[in-house]
Scaffold this active site. Structure first.
Site, PDB file in Angstrom:
ATOM      1  N   GLU A   1       0.879  -1.180   0.000  1.00 43.49           N
ATOM      2  CA  GLU A   1       0.000   0.000   0.000  1.00 43.49           C
ATOM      3  C   GLU A   1       0.906   1.216   0.000  1.00 43.49           C
ATOM      4  O   GLU A   1       1.718   1.392   0.909  1.00 43.49           O
ATOM      5  CB  GLU A   1      -0.909  -0.010   1.228  1.00 43.49           C
ATOM      6  CG  GLU A   1      -1.976   1.077   1.174  1.00 43.49           C
ATOM      7  CD  GLU A   1      -1.997   1.933   2.415  1.00 43.49           C
ATOM      8  OE1 GLU A   1      -1.678   3.145   2.280  1.00 43.49           O
ATOM      9  OE2 GLU A   1      -2.322   1.427   3.486  1.00 43.49           O
TER      10      GLU A   1
ATOM     11  N   CYS B   1      -2.487   8.049   4.898  1.00 46.75           N
ATOM     12  CA  CYS B   1      -2.518   7.635   3.498  1.00 46.75           C
ATOM     13  C   CYS B   1      -3.810   8.043   2.814  1.00 46.75           C
ATOM     14  O   CYS B   1      -3.891   8.034   1.584  1.00 46.75           O
ATOM     15  CB  CYS B   1      -2.321   6.130   3.389  1.00 46.75           C
ATOM     16  SG  CYS B   1      -3.403   5.173   4.461  1.00 46.75           S
TER      17      CYS B   1
END
Length: 516
Positions: free
Chosen positions: A254, A291
């Site tokens: 990720e 994020c």
């Protein structure tokens, strides 16, 4: 008489004042990595044979251990990250909560997707054999701790929880920014493994201030998969390593995401100032080190005065934000200055960065540009990790289709609008389905709920494989693969595939889903 060299060590840094914390941490050697990975390989056969109830017992024991030592864990994480105690207490609750959620899924058992097609000996022109399949654990998993979540995406975070729930041993590469926190959490996992009577190799941890130990871990032949949360550069480096092995393995990374927000005309007319306040809160939350921070905001050119005034006033009144590490603070300042100096976007709000001190801090920055300029400069899509966002002014609603078509992969996309706005934006929504993993309406993307239906993933470069999620119970699917058993005697089949369904799980039997 020969003497061995003293082991290399490092210290954690307090990002608030730049001081070294007193405890030392030995850097793991290639021999350490080999020992832990080999133990994990041995433990895999035992762990893969455990029932879901046994894995659930382990996960709950880890959660209990973290909770019982929560004060010490949170205090140490506060020293190593500078994050507020209340934030870390909430993150610890999230960590123990997701461990218990994965325990429930492992214990219930239907996640293995058991399928049974019984033999048809009289079928013409050829009989059908008895065919049964289910998901099975892949083997030892290398997990890399993230800088911005020292608990929930670290040693006992979602990657470790989902890998253990699926029946895989785990070797964690502790993040160098919070080794003390990592050690406390690792101690709780080791204690839980021992209490549950599982092999020592069920869990291991390595420490390194650089990349050597992590690279050795990914390249070790016992490791069967990699899980990573971090920068695009770091994720791609691990992807290349995993692919370079004689037997390549998947790397579930990720990585970067700027999480576009689309403000539609109706929302701007009805609540422009409130939207600005919500945006400010979202892109500065956690000093913009999430994020899911909204880093691109598409705003109508007309009627945006109240929105812009509120955003400028709010951001200009902010002070400095603590950052996780001096390195992150330096990279953020450099990225902001590069954007400011490029001329591609104008500085709209924020305080100029002051003289650098011993600690890690940053100031918020808002930039603005036009849609044609954005479409003509791919660098404006790049993530700035920290409290910064970019406004892109557009004209007609149809312009947003061109904007969305230009986007690479992201974790999220958000639409703010009225019900009529959303109805008119159907083509935009369908286009965003090809660009992101989660689409929000009238909310902000910061904050990821841990639940069965959550998708925390997206097309590259948001993640390395958009078919999977790193948050939510479907995260287990990353660490399992289907295995088929043909014409096996009943007694030799896994319990999940036995005709009597002793586990009572949902299965597909001759095309019909049920518990029969």
């Amino acid at each position: 008489m020969s003497t061995s060299a003293a082991p290399a060590v490092f210290h954690a840094i307090n990002p608030v004042d730049g001081s070294s914390l007193p405890e030392t941490f030995e850097i793991s050697t290639a021999e350490d990595v080999h020992r832990l990975a080999s133990r994990a390989q041995v433990a895999h056969l035992t762990l893969a044979a455990t029932r879901g109830v046994d894995r659930a017992r382990l996960l709950r024991a880890i959660a209990d251990g973290l909770a019982s030592n929560g004060e010490a864990i949170v205090s140490r994480a506060h020293l190593e990250t500078g994050l507020p105690l209340a934030r870390l207490q909430g993150e610890l609750l999230r960590t123990t909560g997701q461990l218990r959620l994965f325990a429930e899924v492992a214990e219930e058992g239907s996640w293995v997707d058991a399928r049974i097609d019984e033999a048809l000996p009289d079928r013409k022109p050829l009989p059908r054999p008895d065919i049964r399949s289910m998901l099975r654990p892949v083997g030892p998993i290398a997990v890399f701790g993230a800088s911005n979540f020292p608990l929930a995406f670290s040693v006992a975070g979602g990657d470790t929880a989902s890998a253990l729930a699926a029946g895989n041993p785990v070797v964690v590469k502790a993040h160098p920014a919070h080794p003390g926190t990592s050690r406390l959490v690792a101690d709780a996992i080791h204690a839980a493994v021992a209490a549950c009577g599982l092999p020592e190799g069920t869990f291991g941890i390595v420490y390194d201030q650089g990349t050597t130990a992590g690279e050795a871990l990914v390249l070790h032949p016992a490791i069967r998969s990699v899980a990573f949360t971090g920068s695009t550069a770091g994720g791609q480096a691990l992807m290349r390593l995993a692919a370079s092995r004689p037997e390549p393995i998947p790397c579930f990374a990720e990585m970067g995401s700027t999480n576009p927000v689309f403000v539609l005309p109706g929302a701007l007319r009805e609540r422009g100032a409130a939207l600005a306040t919500g945006l400010q809160t979202s892109f500065t939350l956690g000093s913009g080190q999430f994020c899911t921070k909204p880093g691109l905001v598409f705003v109508p050119q007309d009627g945006s005065d109240a929105f812009l005034h509120q955003l400028q006033e709010g951001v200009n009144g902010l002070g400095s934000h603590g950052m996780l590490t001096p390195g992150i603070a330096e990279r953020y300042a450099a990225s902001v200055e590069a954007r400011r100096g490029s001329g591609a976007a104008k500085w709209l709000a924020g305080q100029p960065a002051g003289p650098s001190g011993p600690g890690a801090s940053a100031t918020a920055a808002v930039f603005a540009t036009s849609l044609p300029a954005f479409l003509g400069d791919p660098s404006l899509q790049e993530e700035i990790f920290g409290p910064s966002t970019l406004l892109i002014h557009y004209g007609a609603l149809d312009d947003l289709l061109a904007a969305a078509a230009s986007l690479h992969g992201h974790l999220t996309a958000t639409l703010h609008g009225t019900d009529d706005d959303l109805a008119a934006a159907g083509p935009l929504v369908h286009l965003l389905e090809t660009r992101v993993g989660r689409i929000l309406f009238n909310g902000f993307p910061t904050g990821v709920e841990v639940c069965h239906s959550m998708v925390h993933g997206g097309p590259f470069p948001a993640t390395s494989d958009s078919r999977f999620t790193s948050v939510g119970t479907r995260a287990m699917l990353r660490f399992a693969r289907p295995v088929c058993y043909q014409d096996f005697p009943e007694a030799s089949l896994p319990e999940a595939l036995q005709s009597g369904n002793p586990l009572g799980i949902l299965r597909m039997r001759n095309g019909v889903v049920g518990r029969a």
